[in-house]
Motif scaffolding. Sequence first.
Motif, PDB file in Angstrom:
ATOM      1  N   GLU A 150       0.804  -1.219   0.000  1.00 46.61           N
ATOM      2  CA  GLU A 150       0.000   0.000   0.000  1.00 46.61           C
ATOM      3  C   GLU A 150       0.837   1.270   0.000  1.00 46.61           C
ATOM      4  O   GLU A 150       0.343   2.330  -0.381  1.00 46.61           O
ATOM      5  CB  GLU A 150      -0.980  -0.023   1.174  1.00 46.61           C
ATOM      6  CG  GLU A 150      -1.991  -1.146   1.051  1.00 46.61           C
ATOM      7  CD  GLU A 150      -3.196  -0.984   1.964  1.00 46.61           C
ATOM      8  OE1 GLU A 150      -3.524   0.170   2.315  1.00 46.61           O
ATOM      9  OE2 GLU A 150      -3.795  -1.999   2.316  1.00 46.61           O
TER      10      GLU A 150
ATOM     11  N   GLU B 223      -0.057   4.090  -2.676  1.00 46.32           N
ATOM     12  CA  GLU B 223      -0.298   5.490  -2.328  1.00 46.32           C
ATOM     13  C   GLU B 223       0.575   6.417  -3.168  1.00 46.32           C
ATOM     14  O   GLU B 223       0.114   7.448  -3.673  1.00 46.32           O
ATOM     15  CB  GLU B 223      -0.031   5.735  -0.843  1.00 46.32           C
ATOM     16  CG  GLU B 223      -0.311   7.169  -0.421  1.00 46.32           C
ATOM     17  CD  GLU B 223      -0.060   7.421   1.052  1.00 46.32           C
ATOM     18  OE1 GLU B 223      -0.632   8.397   1.578  1.00 46.32           O
ATOM     19  OE2 GLU B 223       0.707   6.657   1.665  1.00 46.32           O
TER      20      GLU B 223
ATOM     21  N   GLN C  64     -10.744   7.874   0.814  1.00 44.36           N
ATOM     22  CA  GLN C  64     -10.984   6.447   0.617  1.00 44.36           C
ATOM     23  C   GLN C  64     -12.388   6.092   1.084  1.00 44.36           C
ATOM     24  O   GLN C  64     -12.860   6.581   2.100  1.00 44.36           O
ATOM     25  CB  GLN C  64      -9.972   5.621   1.414  1.00 44.36           C
ATOM     26  CG  GLN C  64      -8.561   5.661   0.868  1.00 44.36           C
ATOM     27  CD  GLN C  64      -7.625   4.825   1.721  1.00 44.36           C
ATOM     28  OE1 GLN C  64      -7.714   4.839   2.944  1.00 44.36           O
ATOM     29  NE2 GLN C  64      -6.723   4.116   1.093  1.00 44.36           N
TER      30      GLN C  64
ATOM     31  N   TYR D 142     -10.184  -5.453   2.270  1.00 47.24           N
ATOM     32  CA  TYR D 142      -9.320  -5.517   1.093  1.00 47.24           C
ATOM     33  C   TYR D 142      -9.090  -4.126   0.506  1.00 47.24           C
ATOM     34  O   TYR D 142      -9.924  -3.227   0.630  1.00 47.24           O
ATOM     35  CB  TYR D 142      -9.944  -6.422   0.027  1.00 47.24           C
ATOM     36  CG  TYR D 142     -10.221  -7.822   0.527  1.00 47.24           C
ATOM     37  CD1 TYR D 142      -9.232  -8.796   0.505  1.00 47.24           C
ATOM     38  CD2 TYR D 142     -11.470  -8.159   1.033  1.00 47.24           C
ATOM     39  CE1 TYR D 142      -9.479 -10.083   0.980  1.00 47.24           C
ATOM     40  CE2 TYR D 142     -11.730  -9.443   1.508  1.00 47.24           C
ATOM     41  CZ  TYR D 142     -10.735 -10.399   1.482  1.00 47.24           C
ATOM     42  OH  TYR D 142     -10.991 -11.660   1.956  1.00 47.24           O
ATOM     43  N   THR D 143      -7.971  -3.979  -0.162  1.00 48.86           N
ATOM     44  CA  THR D 143      -7.645  -2.729  -0.842  1.00 48.86           C
ATOM     45  C   THR D 143      -7.787  -2.910  -2.348  1.00 48.86           C
ATOM     46  O   THR D 143      -7.293  -3.894  -2.904  1.00 48.86           O
ATOM     47  CB  THR D 143      -6.200  -2.291  -0.528  1.00 48.86           C
ATOM     48  OG1 THR D 143      -6.068  -2.086   0.884  1.00 48.86           O
ATOM     49  CG2 THR D 143      -5.845  -0.997  -1.260  1.00 48.86           C
TER      50      THR D 143
ATOM     51  N   GLY E 273      -7.367   2.439  -4.362  1.00 45.77           N
ATOM     52  CA  GLY E 273      -7.207   3.020  -3.035  1.00 45.77           C
ATOM     53  C   GLY E 273      -8.410   2.819  -2.142  1.00 45.77           C
ATOM     54  O   GLY E 273      -8.299   2.937  -0.923  1.00 45.77           O
ATOM     55  N   ASP E 274      -9.565   2.522  -2.728  1.00 47.10           N
ATOM     56  CA  ASP E 274     -10.748   2.232  -1.916  1.00 47.10           C
ATOM     57  C   ASP E 274     -10.588   0.907  -1.191  1.00 47.10           C
ATOM     58  O   ASP E 274      -9.686   0.103  -1.501  1.00 47.10           O
ATOM     59  CB  ASP E 274     -12.005   2.171  -2.794  1.00 47.10           C
ATOM     60  CG  ASP E 274     -12.550   3.551  -3.138  1.00 47.10           C
ATOM     61  OD1 ASP E 274     -12.054   4.540  -2.581  1.00 47.10           O
ATOM     62  OD2 ASP E 274     -13.472   3.628  -3.968  1.00 47.10           O
ATOM     63  N   LYS E 275     -11.464   0.664  -0.219  1.00 55.90           N
ATOM     64  CA  LYS E 275     -11.460  -0.583   0.532  1.00 55.90           C
ATOM     65  C   LYS E 275     -12.751  -1.358   0.255  1.00 55.90           C
ATOM     66  O   LYS E 275     -13.792  -0.775  -0.053  1.00 55.90           O
ATOM     67  CB  LYS E 275     -11.353  -0.307   2.033  1.00 55.90           C
ATOM     68  CG  LYS E 275     -10.138   0.518   2.433  1.00 55.90           C
ATOM     69  CD  LYS E 275      -8.839  -0.248   2.266  1.00 55.90           C
ATOM     70  CE  LYS E 275      -7.660   0.583   2.770  1.00 55.90           C
ATOM     71  NZ  LYS E 275      -6.380  -0.138   2.649  1.00 55.90           N
TER      72      LYS E 275
END
Length: 243
Positions: A25, A29, A89, A129-130, A209-211
């Motif tokens: 991550e 980013e 996010q 999860y990403t 970038g969202d979960k």
Amino acid sequence: MDFNLKYKAYGERSILIEWPNEINEIILEDILIFKNSIADNYIKEVVEINNAYNSILIICKFTIDNINDEISALKSIYFNRKKVGHRSQLLWKIPVCYDAFFGIDLEEISAQKKLSKSAIIKLHSQAIYTVFFVGFLPGFLYLGGLKNQLHFPRKSSPRMEVKKGAVAIGEYQTGIYPNVSPGGWNIIGNSPVEFFDVSKDEPCFAKSGDKIQFYPISLNEHRAISELVALESYELESEVING
């Protein structure tokens, strides 16, 4: 943190920028911050800026005449990039039916891993999860964060047809097939959600970038949500987790 990036021409109208070959991550980013900076500051007419696990591909409208000048401009943008403007996010809650009717590979995973089906479902649905990127098929989310206990090799012979909404595991990843397609991942459930809708301003609701978090539903709940989706009256649950 500045990474030692690699820049190179990718055809006559594209530039490929590569990060170290890792999936994490911190790199994600950095990719997203640089991607936003390119969109805001790169004066070359750009058609698309696509990211993957470890790269950005910039596709320009016109042929790139001097690749060295363009790479120099991009390097300057990278070293002057700022986190300001990075989008919030969102955590998306995705319903999944893990019933044997849909989870056609649960039995095999259970036997090989020596885990009960309920334990597999619990491990899969408890993780957050990403979304690293969207690809393979429109709306196919590449998700990082699958627990080590659930890592499972892809099938040696892919299926010619996987159902729309199939939730599956392939190696160290999990994902959802947004449409009917061939596929070699192991199917453990099905989501009634629409993952790609061309009629909407943003055809795919989730972004890099969202979960994502899955939650178990029954067969009856799956049918009920499917009906609401067909009527365009179902709304996914989501929440902002940072800003």
